[in-house]
Design a protein around this motif. Sequence first.
Motif, PDB file in Angstrom:
ATOM      1  N   LEU A 186       0.834  -1.194   0.000  1.00 18.49           N
ATOM      2  CA  LEU A 186       0.000   0.000   0.000  1.00 18.49           C
ATOM      3  C   LEU A 186       0.875   1.253   0.000  1.00 18.49           C
ATOM      4  N   ALA A 187       0.577   2.158  -0.914  1.00 19.40           N
ATOM      5  CA  ALA A 187       1.339   3.400  -1.037  1.00 19.40           C
ATOM      6  C   ALA A 187       0.900   4.431   0.005  1.00 19.40           C
ATOM      7  N   ARG A 188      -0.332   4.311   0.487  1.00 14.86           N
ATOM      8  CA  ARG A 188      -0.853   5.200   1.535  1.00 14.86           C
ATOM      9  C   ARG A 188      -2.016   4.494   2.222  1.00 14.86           C
ATOM     10  N   ASP A 189      -2.477   5.047   3.306  1.00 10.97           N
ATOM     11  CA  ASP A 189      -3.596   4.457   4.031  1.00 10.97           C
ATOM     12  C   ASP A 189      -4.850   4.452   3.154  1.00 10.97           C
ATOM     13  N   PRO A 190      -5.698   3.433   3.307  1.00 14.49           N
ATOM     14  CA  PRO A 190      -6.922   3.369   2.501  1.00 14.49           C
ATOM     15  C   PRO A 190      -7.913   4.462   2.895  1.00 14.49           C
ATOM     16  N   GLU A 191      -8.721   4.865   1.924  1.00 10.57           N
ATOM     17  CA  GLU A 191      -9.778   5.853   2.153  1.00 10.57           C
ATOM     18  C   GLU A 191     -11.114   5.133   2.020  1.00 10.57           C
ATOM     19  N   ILE A 247      -6.865   0.747  -6.502  1.00  9.26           N
ATOM     20  CA  ILE A 247      -7.728  -0.401  -6.205  1.00  9.26           C
ATOM     21  C   ILE A 247      -9.020   0.118  -5.565  1.00  9.26           C
ATOM     22  N   VAL A 248     -10.138  -0.487  -5.938  1.00  9.51           N
ATOM     23  CA  VAL A 248     -11.429  -0.167  -5.335  1.00  9.51           C
ATOM     24  C   VAL A 248     -12.040  -1.462  -4.823  1.00  9.51           C
ATOM     25  N   ALA A 249     -12.431  -1.468  -3.550  1.00 10.55           N
ATOM     26  CA  ALA A 249     -13.094  -2.632  -2.948  1.00 10.55           C
ATOM     27  C   ALA A 249     -14.471  -2.194  -2.462  1.00 10.55           C
ATOM     28  N   TRP A 250     -15.432  -3.096  -2.537  1.00  8.36           N
ATOM     29  CA  TRP A 250     -16.806  -2.803  -2.170  1.00  8.36           C
ATOM     30  C   TRP A 250     -17.292  -3.722  -1.051  1.00  8.36           C
ATOM     31  N   ARG A 251     -18.277  -3.263  -0.319  1.00  7.81           N
ATOM     32  CA  ARG A 251     -19.026  -4.013   0.688  1.00  7.81           C
ATOM     33  C   ARG A 251     -18.130  -4.623   1.779  1.00  7.81           C
ATOM     34  N   GLN A 252     -18.246  -5.921   2.030  1.00  5.38           N
ATOM     35  CA  GLN A 252     -17.505  -6.538   3.127  1.00  5.38           C
ATOM     36  C   GLN A 252     -15.998  -6.481   2.885  1.00  5.38           C
ATOM     37  N   THR A 253     -15.578  -6.655   1.646  1.00  6.91           N
ATOM     38  CA  THR A 253     -14.149  -6.554   1.333  1.00  6.91           C
ATOM     39  C   THR A 253     -13.648  -5.158   1.680  1.00  6.91           C
ATOM     40  N   ALA A 254     -14.435  -4.144   1.368  1.00 10.70           N
ATOM     41  CA  ALA A 254     -14.065  -2.760   1.692  1.00 10.70           C
ATOM     42  C   ALA A 254     -13.949  -2.561   3.200  1.00 10.70           C
ATOM     43  N   GLU A 255     -14.870  -3.116   3.957  1.00  8.54           N
ATOM     44  CA  GLU A 255     -14.835  -2.972   5.410  1.00  8.54           C
ATOM     45  C   GLU A 255     -13.590  -3.626   6.001  1.00  8.54           C
ATOM     46  N   LEU A 256     -13.250  -4.812   5.508  1.00 13.96           N
ATOM     47  CA  LEU A 256     -12.053  -5.500   6.008  1.00 13.96           C
ATOM     48  C   LEU A 256     -10.780  -4.746   5.627  1.00 13.96           C
ATOM     49  N   CYS A 257     -10.712  -4.247   4.406  1.00 13.01           N
ATOM     50  CA  CYS A 257      -9.538  -3.481   3.973  1.00 13.01           C
ATOM     51  C   CYS A 257      -9.388  -2.217   4.813  1.00 13.01           C
ATOM     52  N   SER A 258     -10.499  -1.554   5.068  1.00 10.56           N
ATOM     53  CA  SER A 258     -10.469  -0.327   5.862  1.00 10.56           C
ATOM     54  C   SER A 258      -9.984  -0.602   7.278  1.00 10.56           C
ATOM     55  N   ARG A 259     -10.414  -1.721   7.839  1.00 12.33           N
ATOM     56  CA  ARG A 259     -10.087  -2.044   9.219  1.00 12.33           C
ATOM     57  C   ARG A 259      -8.644  -2.513   9.394  1.00 12.33           C
ATOM     58  N   TYR A 260      -8.133  -3.308   8.452  1.00 11.82           N
ATOM     59  CA  TYR A 260      -6.861  -3.981   8.683  1.00 11.82           C
ATOM     60  C   TYR A 260      -5.690  -3.507   7.832  1.00 11.82           C
ATOM     61  N   LEU A 261      -5.922  -2.723   6.808  1.00 13.13           N
ATOM     62  CA  LEU A 261      -4.819  -2.290   5.959  1.00 13.13           C
ATOM     63  C   LEU A 261      -4.314  -0.918   6.347  1.00 13.13           C
ATOM     64  N   SER A 262      -3.035  -0.700   6.108  1.00 14.28           N
ATOM     65  CA  SER A 262      -2.420   0.606   6.325  1.00 14.28           C
ATOM     66  C   SER A 262      -1.215   0.717   5.399  1.00 14.28           C
ATOM     67  N   LYS A 263      -0.680   1.907   5.302  1.00 21.04           N
ATOM     68  CA  LYS A 263       0.448   2.171   4.417  1.00 21.04           C
ATOM     69  C   LYS A 263       1.586   1.180   4.691  1.00 21.04           C
ATOM     70  N   GLY A 264       2.138   0.604   3.614  1.00 27.87           N
ATOM     71  CA  GLY A 264       3.260  -0.308   3.728  1.00 27.87           C
ATOM     72  C   GLY A 264       2.890  -1.771   3.772  1.00 27.87           C
ATOM     73  N   ARG A 265       1.629  -2.108   4.086  1.00 30.67           N
ATOM     74  CA  ARG A 265       1.207  -3.512   4.158  1.00 30.67           C
ATOM     75  C   ARG A 265       1.262  -4.151   2.787  1.00 30.67           C
ATOM     76  N   LEU A 301      -1.022 -10.079   3.131  1.00 28.62           N
ATOM     77  CA  LEU A 301       0.190 -10.900   3.099  1.00 28.62           C
ATOM     78  C   LEU A 301       1.200 -10.560   4.181  1.00 28.62           C
ATOM     79  N   SER A 302       1.044  -9.437   4.841  1.00 32.60           N
ATOM     80  CA  SER A 302       1.975  -9.079   5.916  1.00 32.60           C
ATOM     81  C   SER A 302       1.180  -8.604   7.115  1.00 32.60           C
ATOM     82  N   SER A 303       1.815  -8.692   8.274  1.00 30.62           N
ATOM     83  CA  SER A 303       1.164  -8.215   9.488  1.00 30.62           C
ATOM     84  C   SER A 303       1.367  -6.710   9.590  1.00 30.62           C
ATOM     85  N   PRO A 304       0.566  -6.048  10.417  1.00 27.96           N
ATOM     86  CA  PRO A 304       0.729  -4.607  10.578  1.00 27.96           C
ATOM     87  C   PRO A 304       2.138  -4.247  11.039  1.00 27.96           C
ATOM     88  N   GLN A 305       2.692  -3.184  10.518  1.00 27.44           N
ATOM     89  CA  GLN A 305       4.044  -2.751  10.860  1.00 27.44           C
ATOM     90  C   GLN A 305       4.114  -2.350  12.324  1.00 27.44           C
TER      91      GLN A 305
END
Length: 141
Positions: A10-15, A50-68, A102-106
């Motif tokens: 990820l180049a930056r935190d998800p919106e 990348i654009v994610a919708w519905r449950q995938t979007a919720e999971l990405c928002s909750r668990y992804l951050s820059k660098g993951r 694929l990676s854990s949070p930094q």
Amino acid sequence: MNKAILIGNLARDPETRTTASGVTVCQFTIAVNRRYVNQQGVREADFIPIVAWRQTAELCSRYLSKGRKVAVEGVIQVRSYDAQDGSKRYVTEVVADNVEFLSSPQGDRQQRADNPPPPSEPSGYTPDQDAFTDVDDELPF
């Protein structure tokens, strides 16, 4: 056939936002390394929206951050819109069907509050070491 499979960071935190109809949408950009190096010996990267919708979007928002590091499987979509200056703009993006983390949070070495540690053994509990030592010699295997 329209199918894209990408692995990158990820180049930056998800919106994340919610549409007027209540559907969650999450947008993020991943940096995907190219297979070759340029003339200066530097490996370049492509930045793929990348654009994610519905449950995938919720999971990405909750668990992804820059660098993951993530793997994204989806379809390539090209859309257009009219800019404020009256020109037509085109956007190419991947609409994610599946996102694998694929990676854990930094730097996150402690358990999350919503993911408590497994329960420990009850106090005074000692496993019975002789519980499974009874052997039947007549078994064919």
